[in-house]
Design an enzyme around this catalytic site. Structure first.
Site, PDB file in Angstrom:
ATOM      1  N   GLY A 181      30.331  36.886 100.507  1.00  0.00           N
ATOM      2  CA  GLY A 181      29.311  36.133  99.763  1.00  0.00           C
ATOM      3  C   GLY A 181      29.107  34.833 100.508  1.00  0.00           C
ATOM      4  O   GLY A 181      30.082  34.262 101.023  1.00  0.00           O
ATOM      5  N   TYR A 215      27.190  43.686  96.405  1.00  0.00           N
ATOM      6  CA  TYR A 215      26.028  43.912  97.272  1.00  0.00           C
ATOM      7  C   TYR A 215      26.354  44.960  98.321  1.00  0.00           C
ATOM      8  O   TYR A 215      27.512  45.159  98.683  1.00  0.00           O
ATOM      9  CB  TYR A 215      25.536  42.610  97.901  1.00  0.00           C
ATOM     10  CG  TYR A 215      26.322  42.067  99.071  1.00  0.00           C
ATOM     11  CD1 TYR A 215      27.545  41.426  98.884  1.00  0.00           C
ATOM     12  CD2 TYR A 215      25.831  42.165 100.368  1.00  0.00           C
ATOM     13  CE1 TYR A 215      28.237  40.891  99.958  1.00  0.00           C
ATOM     14  CE2 TYR A 215      26.518  41.635 101.454  1.00  0.00           C
ATOM     15  CZ  TYR A 215      27.731  41.003 101.239  1.00  0.00           C
ATOM     16  OH  TYR A 215      28.417  40.477 102.294  1.00  0.00           O
ATOM     17  N   ASN A 266      19.605  29.145 102.480  1.00  0.00           N
ATOM     18  CA  ASN A 266      19.862  30.598 102.407  1.00  0.00           C
ATOM     19  C   ASN A 266      18.881  31.300 101.467  1.00  0.00           C
ATOM     20  O   ASN A 266      19.272  31.844 100.419  1.00  0.00           O
ATOM     21  CB  ASN A 266      21.305  30.831 101.956  1.00  0.00           C
ATOM     22  CG  ASN A 266      22.062  31.658 102.988  1.00  0.00           C
ATOM     23  OD1 ASN A 266      21.463  32.169 103.944  1.00  0.00           O
ATOM     24  ND2 ASN A 266      23.366  31.782 102.809  1.00  0.00           N
ATOM     25  N   ARG A 323      16.787  33.696  99.483  1.00  0.00           N
ATOM     26  CA  ARG A 323      16.807  35.120  99.104  1.00  0.00           C
ATOM     27  C   ARG A 323      15.787  35.296  97.963  1.00  0.00           C
ATOM     28  O   ARG A 323      16.152  35.199  96.785  1.00  0.00           O
ATOM     29  CB  ARG A 323      18.195  35.539  98.604  1.00  0.00           C
ATOM     30  CG  ARG A 323      19.343  35.344  99.571  1.00  0.00           C
ATOM     31  CD  ARG A 323      19.351  36.407 100.669  1.00  0.00           C
ATOM     32  NE  ARG A 323      20.544  36.274 101.505  1.00  0.00           N
ATOM     33  CZ  ARG A 323      20.625  35.504 102.592  1.00  0.00           C
ATOM     34  NH1 ARG A 323      19.585  34.784 102.978  1.00  0.00           N
ATOM     35  NH2 ARG A 323      21.735  35.453 103.307  1.00  0.00           N
ATOM     36  N   ASP A 341      26.306  32.000 107.955  1.00  0.00           N
ATOM     37  CA  ASP A 341      27.478  31.465 107.239  1.00  0.00           C
ATOM     38  C   ASP A 341      28.617  31.148 108.209  1.00  0.00           C
ATOM     39  O   ASP A 341      29.301  30.127 108.073  1.00  0.00           O
ATOM     40  CB  ASP A 341      27.996  32.473 106.203  1.00  0.00           C
ATOM     41  CG  ASP A 341      26.894  32.966 105.293  1.00  0.00           C
ATOM     42  OD1 ASP A 341      25.934  32.211 105.067  1.00  0.00           O
ATOM     43  OD2 ASP A 341      26.993  34.110 104.808  1.00  0.00           O
TER      44      ASP A 341
HETATM   45  N1  LIG Z   1      20.609  37.805 118.155  1.00  0.00           N
HETATM   46  C1  LIG Z   1      21.405  36.737 118.224  1.00  0.00           C
HETATM   47  N2  LIG Z   1      22.005  36.420 119.397  1.00  0.00           N
HETATM   48  C2  LIG Z   1      22.830  35.355 119.513  1.00  0.00           C
HETATM   49  N3  LIG Z   1      23.123  34.534 118.472  1.00  0.00           N
HETATM   50  C3  LIG Z   1      22.558  34.796 117.278  1.00  0.00           C
HETATM   51  C4  LIG Z   1      21.668  35.907 117.081  1.00  0.00           C
HETATM   52  N4  LIG Z   1      21.287  35.918 115.783  1.00  0.00           N
HETATM   53  C5  LIG Z   1      21.901  34.866 115.195  1.00  0.00           C
HETATM   54  N5  LIG Z   1      22.656  34.182 116.095  1.00  0.00           N
HETATM   55  C6  LIG Z   1      23.499  33.000 115.843  1.00  0.00           C
HETATM   56  O1  LIG Z   1      23.685  32.887 114.445  1.00  0.00           O
HETATM   57  C7  LIG Z   1      23.129  31.656 113.954  1.00  0.00           C
HETATM   58  C8  LIG Z   1      22.481  31.909 112.611  1.00  0.00           C
HETATM   59  O2  LIG Z   1      21.371  32.763 112.812  1.00  0.00           O
HETATM   60  P1  LIG Z   1      20.299  33.000 111.685  1.00  0.00           P
HETATM   61  O3  LIG Z   1      19.787  31.708 111.204  1.00  0.00           O
HETATM   62  O4  LIG Z   1      19.335  34.000 112.193  1.00  0.00           O
HETATM   63  O5  LIG Z   1      21.244  33.684 110.580  1.00  0.00           O
HETATM   64  P2  LIG Z   1      20.932  34.034 109.078  1.00  0.00           P
HETATM   65  O6  LIG Z   1      19.812  34.976 109.005  1.00  0.00           O
HETATM   66  O7  LIG Z   1      20.854  32.770 108.299  1.00  0.00           O
HETATM   67  O8  LIG Z   1      22.314  34.796 108.692  1.00  0.00           O
HETATM   68  P3  LIG Z   1      22.959  35.115 107.244  1.00  0.00           P
HETATM   69  O9  LIG Z   1      23.057  36.597 107.164  1.00  0.00           O
HETATM   70  O10 LIG Z   1      24.301  34.463 107.284  1.00  0.00           O
HETATM   71  O11 LIG Z   1      22.053  34.504 106.228  1.00  0.00           O
HETATM   72  C9  LIG Z   1      22.167  31.192 115.018  1.00  0.00           C
HETATM   73  O12 LIG Z   1      22.042  29.785 115.023  1.00  0.00           O
HETATM   74  C10 LIG Z   1      22.818  31.712 116.297  1.00  0.00           C
HETATM   75  O13 LIG Z   1      23.813  30.794 116.721  1.00  0.00           O
HETATM   76  O1  LIG Z   2      23.129  37.623  99.834  1.00  0.00           O
HETATM   77  C1  LIG Z   2      24.097  37.167  99.228  1.00  0.00           C
HETATM   78  O2  LIG Z   2      24.044  36.716  98.085  1.00  0.00           O
HETATM   79  C2  LIG Z   2      25.390  37.096  99.915  1.00  0.00           C
HETATM   80  O3  LIG Z   2      26.080  36.127  99.763  1.00  0.00           O
HETATM   81  C3  LIG Z   2      25.786  38.259 100.786  1.00  0.00           C
HETATM   82  C4  LIG Z   2      26.009  37.967 102.235  1.00  0.00           C
HETATM   83  O4  LIG Z   2      27.413  37.853 102.494  1.00  0.00           O
HETATM   84  C5  LIG Z   2      25.297  36.737 102.714  1.00  0.00           C
HETATM   85  O5  LIG Z   2      23.950  36.776 102.288  1.00  0.00           O
HETATM   86  C6  LIG Z   2      25.301  36.632 104.217  1.00  0.00           C
HETATM   87  O6  LIG Z   2      24.675  35.408 104.531  1.00  0.00           O
END
Ligand SMILES: Nc1ncnc2c1ncn2[C@@H]1O[C@H](COP(=O)(O)OP(=O)(O)OP(=O)(O)O)[C@@H](O)[C@H]1O
Ligand SMILES: O=C(O)C(=O)C[C@H](O)[C@H](O)CO
Length: 296
Positions: free
Chosen positions: A18, A77, A154, A156, A247
């Protein structure tokens, strides 16, 4: 939450994760052992809640502030993958965590005991409007007392009743923080930002002092002390599952920043951690991988 992800032969593997816990997990991994990391939430009194708490404790994250709520269970999830990019199904409409801010005294005690507070747009999305107000007013108290407050929007959309409430509440969350860590793709989609500069300007106009704008494989734009710096992402060897990229970045960034006070160094380290995390399934990297990351 309980996390379900694909395993061999069409089976599902059960784990726990999470967004805010994921960040706490990585902070714990990369902070000196003497610096405690605690998780604040609510769980039920059932077997799966016991398992969840035992798991959190096994990672070294403290559970002393976790409230037990009879008749509720943790949310769940499931991760779906398409070319490594993740999407989620949720079963969390009556999760215990939705009540995490319903005991203001417990909330205040946890905040008073902490130097750094992290919360997210998901935290806000799962609370009732009254509980959002309680949480934000306690966080503002913490900020006024000089604590560092980190916030990841984040975004959603499925967790929110409507887009206006989502944008208004996320903006209020950001305004209560001292450091905001958004993902540009989400901000562009849901706030209509045409560029990273536009994201920085929008949060700046809310009074946010420090910003870390993540942009997937491209890189990270940091705005600290009125100066903007770009740090490139680290090329990922393979992209298996992007769950937890943001995260893990947040947890690694905050740990390195708290120890060094250097936001560029922190972003370089966090980019390396996130690039490793997306080469593994699920949000949490196995502890065996941490040593290599620490060595660089
Ligand atoms: N394809 C990739 N290649 C290299 N680094 C990556 C890639 N995708 C994400 N990252 C790394 O992960 C960090 C977070 O990426 P991003 O903002 O796309 O994640 P997010 O969609 O917020 O993830 P989450 O699932 O945690 O919400 C980026 O700043 C980068 O450092
Ligand atoms: O989407 C959510 O609520 C979660 O916390 C599940 C995943 O672990 C999270 O989105 C990854 O960033």
């Amino acid at each position: 939450m309980v996390e379900l992800r694909q395993a061999e032969g069409g089976l599902l593997r059960k784990g726990f994760a999470g967004d805010t816990f994921n960040t706490a997990y990585y902070m714990r991994a990369f902070l000196p052992a003497a610096w405690p990391v605690d998780y604040f939430t609510a769980v039920g009194t059932d077997t799966i809640s016991d398992e969840l708490l035992a798991f959190i404790e096994s990672t070294g994250v403290g559970t002393g502030f976790v409230r037990r709520v009879p008749e509720r269970t943790p949310g769940l999830y499931m991760i779906h993958l398409k070319d490594g990019e993740r999407s989620f199904s949720y079963w969390r409409s009556v999760s215990a965590a939705r009540l995490l801010a319903d005991d203001p005294a417990a909330l205040r005690m946890a905040i008073d005991a902490s130097d750094v507070i992290l919360f997210s747009g998901i935290t806000l999305a799962i609370l009732s409007p009254g509980a959002v107000e309680t949480l934000l007013s306690e966080i503002r108290r913490g900020r006024a007392a000089g604590k560092m407050v980190a916030f990841d929007p984040n975004i959603r959309p499925r967790l929110w009743d409507d887009a206006d409430t989502m944008r208004r509440t996320i903006s209020a969350g950001a305004a209560a923080a001292t450091i905001v860590m958004p993902s540009f793709e989400d901000e562009a989609t849901h706030f209509g930002d045409a560029s990273i500069d536009a994201t920085i300007a929008r949060y700046g106009s809310l009074g946010v002092e420090n910003l870390v704008v993540k942009d997937g494989a491209e890189g990270i734009t940091l705005r600290f002390g009125g100066e903007t710096v770009f740090v490139p992402s680290v090329a990922a060897r393979n992209v298996l599952d992007t769950t937890g990229a943001g995260d893990s970045f947040n947890g690694a960034f905050l740990a390195k920043y708290l120890v060094s006070g250097d936001h560029c160094l922190a972003a370089e380290f966090a980019a390396r951690v996130a690039a490793t995390v997306i080469g593994h399934h699920g949000a949490l990297l196995p502890p065996a991988e941490f040593q290599a990351l620490m060595r660089g």
